[in-house]
Design a protein around this motif. Sequence first.
Motif, PDB file in Angstrom:
ATOM      1  N   ARG A  32       0.752  -1.382   0.081  1.00 62.94           N
ATOM      2  CA  ARG A  32       0.088  -0.131   0.044  1.00 62.94           C
ATOM      3  C   ARG A  32       1.011   1.296  -0.002  1.00 62.94           C
ATOM      4  O   ARG A  32       2.097   1.064   0.580  1.00 62.94           O
ATOM      5  N   LEU A  33       0.203   2.313  -0.562  1.00 60.71           N
ATOM      6  CA  LEU A  33       0.946   3.524  -0.662  1.00 60.71           C
ATOM      7  C   LEU A  33       1.012   4.484   0.709  1.00 60.71           C
ATOM      8  O   LEU A  33      -0.001   4.045   1.612  1.00 60.71           O
ATOM      9  N   PHE A  34       1.533   5.287   0.635  1.00 61.60           N
ATOM     10  CA  PHE A  34       2.058   6.381   1.649  1.00 61.60           C
ATOM     11  C   PHE A  34       2.177   6.049   3.063  1.00 61.60           C
ATOM     12  O   PHE A  34       2.233   4.708   3.414  1.00 61.60           O
ATOM     13  N   ALA A  35       2.412   7.079   3.804  1.00 65.91           N
ATOM     14  CA  ALA A  35       2.585   6.662   5.339  1.00 65.91           C
ATOM     15  C   ALA A  35       1.855   6.116   6.238  1.00 65.91           C
ATOM     16  O   ALA A  35       0.580   6.053   5.983  1.00 65.91           O
ATOM     17  N   ALA A  36       2.552   5.196   7.298  1.00 64.89           N
ATOM     18  CA  ALA A  36       1.472   4.556   8.098  1.00 64.89           C
ATOM     19  C   ALA A  36       0.678   5.493   8.862  1.00 64.89           C
ATOM     20  O   ALA A  36      -0.258   5.152   9.350  1.00 64.89           O
ATOM     21  N   THR A  37       1.128   6.778   8.785  1.00 63.82           N
ATOM     22  CA  THR A  37       0.320   7.764   9.658  1.00 63.82           C
ATOM     23  C   THR A  37      -0.860   8.361   8.804  1.00 63.82           C
ATOM     24  O   THR A  37      -1.616   9.161   9.270  1.00 63.82           O
ATOM     25  N   SER A  38      -0.708   8.029   7.613  1.00 64.86           N
ATOM     26  CA  SER A  38      -1.839   8.698   6.698  1.00 64.86           C
ATOM     27  C   SER A  38      -3.006   8.390   7.060  1.00 64.86           C
ATOM     28  O   SER A  38      -3.485   7.268   7.334  1.00 64.86           O
ATOM     29  N   PRO A  39      -3.963   9.187   7.065  1.00 64.35           N
ATOM     30  CA  PRO A  39      -5.550   9.008   7.518  1.00 64.35           C
ATOM     31  C   PRO A  39      -5.932   7.736   6.522  1.00 64.35           C
ATOM     32  O   PRO A  39      -6.963   7.347   7.200  1.00 64.35           O
TER      33      PRO A  39
END
Length: 344
Positions: A34-41
């Motif tokens: 999956r894309l984007f940071a673990a903290t992404s909403p």
Amino acid sequence: MLVLSSALAAVVGCPKSVDTPESVVNRDPRVGGRLFAATSPFNQVIPTNPQLDPRSADYVKLMNRSKKEKGFVLSVKEWTVPAYFAKPATMRHDVLILGQPPGAHYDRAFVHDVVRIMRGVPIPDNAQPDPMDDAHLTVIDPANGCEYDLYGAKRTAKGWTALWANATSTPESGIYPYGLSSRATGFSPLAGVIWPAELRNGRIDHALVFAYPYTRSGGPVYPATASDGKTNLAAALPQGARVQLDPTLDLDTLRLSPYERTIAETLQRYGMYLGDTGGALALYAVNPQSFKLNPYAGTLPDDPLVFLDRIPVERFRVLRTGSQTAQTPLAVVPSPCAQIEVLG
């Protein structure tokens, strides 16, 4: 409305993934990452017993009306986003950003009125925009963790043009901080879309994004950073709102197809964010034209729009939205991925 690589042959028919959410972050989404940071909403599981919006019942009533009018669909071959992947040798292009198309009139003047150019965008030779009017096109460069988003993309004899274009970093949140994504809400056009490998694996480890006809005017709510909502109905949903399928619903009672079951489980666990104004209540899958072979063969019907009839919209609920941002401070944020220059 701002709505939205080659297939790996060895991936087709791959076994069901056993990855945990932590292990899939920032891996190649073509093979189940999956894309984007673990903290992404978009990568946050909805907690048990979340606060619901006081207007949730009214919101859902209007959403169910929308389903009865035009259905609840998954956009697959049109009105969505093709996603291509650049290689080190991929030719780089300067994309001319044309601004407003002839005859178009935005609610207020902003950066779309200015002709710009985005320098050094790696676009594979086989890349083609989505065939519908929004003509989305996104390219990911895995070598530098960059995502290049084009809206109204077109290849001409003189090179690539777009009505709008911007770039972001895939290790970040997947949200442009001051709007100006190629999606109306500032969300990356790949945030919340469904990838073929996720349907094959039977697991989606991120929130989804959806379009909806009845988007409220007056600005976005967190985590959206912009809005094109124009509806003044009391039950219109603000862009950025998060919707969840009732987690107490027993999915075994619904006779869901395998792809509906995967999507329904995701809607219970992660929910979906309102990301755009559209003609119908719709989720997004990556356009299969960006793969050599149809990556959805055996998992989805071979149709441009796939209906999700058995997922009960009346069992949706809207999480507490917070206040709308009355005025969105739209601005291009400098990015190491690409330089955007004003022309003239």
